[in-house]
Design a protein around this motif. Structure first.
Motif, PDB file in Angstrom:
ATOM      1  N   ARG A   9       0.861  -1.184   0.000  1.00 49.62           N
ATOM      2  CA  ARG A   9       0.000   0.000   0.000  1.00 49.62           C
ATOM      3  C   ARG A   9       0.899   1.237   0.000  1.00 49.62           C
ATOM      4  NH1 ARG A   9      -5.371  -1.362   0.941  1.00 49.62           N
ATOM      5  NH2 ARG A   9      -5.654  -3.498   1.643  1.00 49.62           N
ATOM      6  N   SER A  10       1.730   1.310  -1.025  1.00 50.35           N
ATOM      7  CA  SER A  10       2.697   2.400  -1.204  1.00 50.35           C
ATOM      8  C   SER A  10       3.209   2.302  -2.635  1.00 50.35           C
ATOM      9  CB  SER A  10       3.880   2.239  -0.232  1.00 50.35           C
ATOM     10  OG  SER A  10       4.821   1.302  -0.749  1.00 50.35           O
ATOM     11  N   ARG A  11       4.150   3.165  -3.001  1.00 50.25           N
ATOM     12  CA  ARG A  11       4.716   3.101  -4.346  1.00 50.25           C
ATOM     13  C   ARG A  11       5.548   1.831  -4.566  1.00 50.25           C
ATOM     14  NH1 ARG A  11       4.212   8.462  -2.876  1.00 50.25           N
ATOM     15  NH2 ARG A  11       3.779  10.013  -4.482  1.00 50.25           N
ATOM     16  N   ILE A  32       6.603  -0.263   6.831  1.00 51.42           N
ATOM     17  CA  ILE A  32       5.346   0.509   6.755  1.00 51.42           C
ATOM     18  C   ILE A  32       5.622   2.008   6.939  1.00 51.42           C
ATOM     19  CG2 ILE A  32       4.808   0.231   9.243  1.00 51.42           C
ATOM     20  CD1 ILE A  32       1.838  -0.148   8.386  1.00 51.42           C
ATOM     21  N   GLN A  33       4.732   2.838   6.401  1.00 50.35           N
ATOM     22  CA  GLN A  33       4.864   4.292   6.564  1.00 50.35           C
ATOM     23  C   GLN A  33       4.719   4.634   8.058  1.00 50.35           C
ATOM     24  OE1 GLN A  33       2.695   2.757   4.479  1.00 50.35           O
ATOM     25  NE2 GLN A  33       2.490   3.860   2.540  1.00 50.35           N
ATOM     26  N   ALA A  34       5.618   5.458   8.560  1.00 51.29           N
ATOM     27  CA  ALA A  34       5.585   5.849   9.977  1.00 51.29           C
ATOM     28  C   ALA A  34       4.252   6.513  10.334  1.00 51.29           C
ATOM     29  CB  ALA A  34       6.750   6.795  10.277  1.00 51.29           C
ATOM     30  N   ASN A  60      15.889   9.475   3.230  1.00 52.21           N
ATOM     31  CA  ASN A  60      14.681  10.281   3.042  1.00 52.21           C
ATOM     32  C   ASN A  60      13.512   9.753   3.861  1.00 52.21           C
ATOM     33  OD1 ASN A  60      15.565  12.090   0.750  1.00 52.21           O
ATOM     34  ND2 ASN A  60      15.932  10.081  -0.168  1.00 52.21           N
ATOM     35  N   GLY A  61      13.625   8.516   4.364  1.00 51.32           N
ATOM     36  CA  GLY A  61      12.522   7.943   5.122  1.00 51.32           C
ATOM     37  C   GLY A  61      11.295   7.681   4.271  1.00 51.32           C
ATOM     38  N   ARG A  62      11.516   7.205   3.038  1.00 55.71           N
ATOM     39  CA  ARG A  62      10.394   6.925   2.130  1.00 55.71           C
ATOM     40  C   ARG A  62      10.559   5.530   1.541  1.00 55.71           C
ATOM     41  NH1 ARG A  62       8.236  11.368   3.310  1.00 55.71           N
ATOM     42  NH2 ARG A  62       8.709  13.337   2.296  1.00 55.71           N
ATOM     43  N   ILE A  63       9.426   4.836   1.432  1.00 54.64           N
ATOM     44  CA  ILE A  63       9.424   3.559   0.733  1.00 54.64           C
ATOM     45  C   ILE A  63       8.962   3.780  -0.704  1.00 54.64           C
ATOM     46  CG2 ILE A  63       9.191   1.900   2.641  1.00 54.64           C
ATOM     47  CD1 ILE A  63       6.169   2.199   2.465  1.00 54.64           C
ATOM     48  N   PRO A  64       9.441   2.979  -1.663  1.00 53.05           N
ATOM     49  CA  PRO A  64      10.257   1.777  -1.495  1.00 53.05           C
ATOM     50  C   PRO A  64      11.758   2.075  -1.500  1.00 53.05           C
ATOM     51  CG  PRO A  64       9.679   2.006  -3.812  1.00 53.05           C
ATOM     52  CD  PRO A  64       9.026   3.164  -3.093  1.00 53.05           C
ATOM     53  N   ALA A  65      12.511   1.048  -1.055  1.00 53.15           N
ATOM     54  CA  ALA A  65      13.952   0.982  -1.308  1.00 53.15           C
ATOM     55  C   ALA A  65      14.220  -0.416  -1.855  1.00 53.15           C
ATOM     56  CB  ALA A  65      14.737   1.219  -0.026  1.00 53.15           C
ATOM     57  N   GLU A  75      13.745   5.635  -4.970  1.00 54.26           N
ATOM     58  CA  GLU A  75      12.910   6.166  -6.058  1.00 54.26           C
ATOM     59  C   GLU A  75      12.310   5.007  -6.867  1.00 54.26           C
ATOM     60  OE1 GLU A  75      11.701   9.090  -6.522  1.00 54.26           O
ATOM     61  OE2 GLU A  75      12.811   9.914  -4.849  1.00 54.26           O
ATOM     62  N   SER A  76      11.021   4.813  -6.635  1.00 51.78           N
ATOM     63  CA  SER A  76      10.311   3.664  -7.200  1.00 51.78           C
ATOM     64  C   SER A  76      10.474   3.531  -8.714  1.00 51.78           C
ATOM     65  CB  SER A  76       8.824   3.781  -6.861  1.00 51.78           C
ATOM     66  OG  SER A  76       8.300   5.013  -7.327  1.00 51.78           O
ATOM     67  N   LEU A  77      10.382   4.653  -9.431  1.00 46.41           N
ATOM     68  CA  LEU A  77      10.392   4.551 -10.891  1.00 46.41           C
ATOM     69  C   LEU A  77      11.809   4.322 -11.423  1.00 46.41           C
ATOM     70  CD1 LEU A  77       7.726   7.288 -11.707  1.00 46.41           C
ATOM     71  CD2 LEU A  77       7.399   4.840 -11.417  1.00 46.41           C
TER      72      LEU A  77
HETATM   73  N1  LIG Z   1       9.489   9.744  -5.162  1.00 44.08           N
HETATM   74  C1  LIG Z   1       9.442   8.678  -4.196  1.00 44.08           C
HETATM   75  C2  LIG Z   1       8.279   8.899  -3.245  1.00 44.08           C
HETATM   76  C3  LIG Z   1       8.245   7.850  -2.147  1.00 44.08           C
HETATM   77  C4  LIG Z   1       7.141   8.130  -1.152  1.00 44.08           C
HETATM   78  O1  LIG Z   1       6.665   9.282  -1.007  1.00 44.08           O
HETATM   79  N2  LIG Z   1       6.745   7.087  -0.441  1.00 44.08           N
HETATM   80  C5  LIG Z   1       5.713   7.217   0.567  1.00 44.08           C
HETATM   81  C6  LIG Z   1       4.766   6.029   0.481  1.00 44.08           C
HETATM   82  S1  LIG Z   1       4.039   5.875  -1.133  1.00 44.08           S
HETATM   83  C7  LIG Z   1       6.364   7.149   1.955  1.00 44.08           C
HETATM   84  O2  LIG Z   1       7.285   6.409   2.152  1.00 44.08           O
HETATM   85  N3  LIG Z   1       5.884   7.909   2.935  1.00 44.08           N
HETATM   86  C8  LIG Z   1       6.349   7.737   4.271  1.00 44.08           C
HETATM   87  C9  LIG Z   1       6.373   8.971   5.057  1.00 44.08           C
HETATM   88  O3  LIG Z   1       6.171  10.036   4.472  1.00 44.08           O
HETATM   89  O4  LIG Z   1       6.604   8.853   6.261  1.00 44.08           O
HETATM   90  C10 LIG Z   1       9.320   7.335  -4.941  1.00 44.08           C
HETATM   91  O5  LIG Z   1       8.683   7.302  -5.997  1.00 44.08           O
HETATM   92  O6  LIG Z   1       9.867   6.335  -4.464  1.00 44.08           O
END
Ligand SMILES: N[C@@H](CCC(=O)N[C@@H](CS)C(=O)NCC(=O)O)C(=O)O
Length: 218
Positions: A9-11, A32-34, A60-65, A75-77
């Motif tokens: 349920r994320s990128r 999971i997203q925090a 960056n604290g963002r999924i995916p890796a 960066e998913s893409l």
């Molecule tokens: N440009 C990044 C965006 C990643 C992104 O924003 N992921 C969101 C979930 S879809 C996330 O990890 N959010 C967690 C947060 O903000 O704490 C990518 O495409 O990977």
């Protein structure tokens, strides 16, 4: 072994869809997203985007890796472009020209469409961090009319954006345009986009990814 970090349920869905298309074995770690946790720092909190172990992969604290053979990519893409070139056969580019086209469509999706498409999703379906704002959704729909027309025209030739076949460019575009599905008026005005998204989302690999996503807690 390829590892994808990030709940579906994320990128991360983009990467899992492509991996299912490729049939390449992979490991999935459901970080999971925090913001979805009451206390991400609690000792019993699941691995999340603020966990030190995950921040070591993506500061960056963002999924995916993604990890493979010591390579860490965010960066998913970009992850999808890498995976398609390394493991994807005809899902990836056959030559430098196709590589350029796939990269261009991917960057176009992320710059011209994603910022608006995500607002459609957040403000028509729900936003994890703010209440729905119908005016913001309507503005995003208005901003998406031009990119929808551009993609609609590009699909006129043979129904795909690169090489007359289904490729990583379609996965990357479709995963961005999916966010705009709560605005059916955009698809009614762009019938080739509507047909293309239905076709690519009917693929067995997309359905498998979606079933895995549905099996996760909402
Ligand atoms: N440009 C990044 C965006 C990643 C992104 O924003 N992921 C969101 C979930 S879809 C996330 O990890 N959010 C967690 C947060 O903000 O704490 C990518 O495409 O990977």
């Amino acid at each position: 072994m390829i590892t994808i970090h990030g709940v579906l349920r994320s990128r991360a869905s983009r990467n899992i869809w492509l991996l299912e298309e490729m049939g390449t074995p992979y490991r999935h770690v459901p970080v999971i997203q925090a913001y979805r946790l009451p206390d991400p720092a609690a000792p019993d909190a699941p691995l999340n985007t603020r966990s030190p172990a995950f921040l070591a992969l993506n500061p960056n604290g963002r999924i995916p890796a993604m990890e493979e053979d010591g390579l860490v990519l965010n960066e998913s893409l970009a992850i999808n472009l890498y995976l398609a070139k390394r493991h994807g056969g005809d899902l990836g580019p056959r030559d430098a020209a196709e590589d350029g086209e796939m990269t261009a469509w991917t960057l176009w999706a992320v710059t011209e469409a994603e910022p608006h498409a995500i607002q459609v999703l957040y403000n028509r379906v729900g936003n994890p961090t703010a209440p729905k704002d119908p005016a913001r959704a309507d503005a995003a729909v208005a901003a998406l009319r031009a990119p929808f027309a551009v993609l609609d025209a590009a699909l006129a030739k043979d129904g795909f954006v690169v090489g007359g076949r289904f490729t990583v460019a379609d996965v990357n575009l479709a995963e961005v345009f999916r966010y705009a599905q709560p605005a059916p008026e955009l698809f009614e005005a762009a019938p080739r986009v509507k047909d293309w998204l239905a076709r690519v989302q009917a693929r067995p690999a997309f359905r498998r990814m979606w079933a895995l996503r549905d099996a996760e807690p909402a």
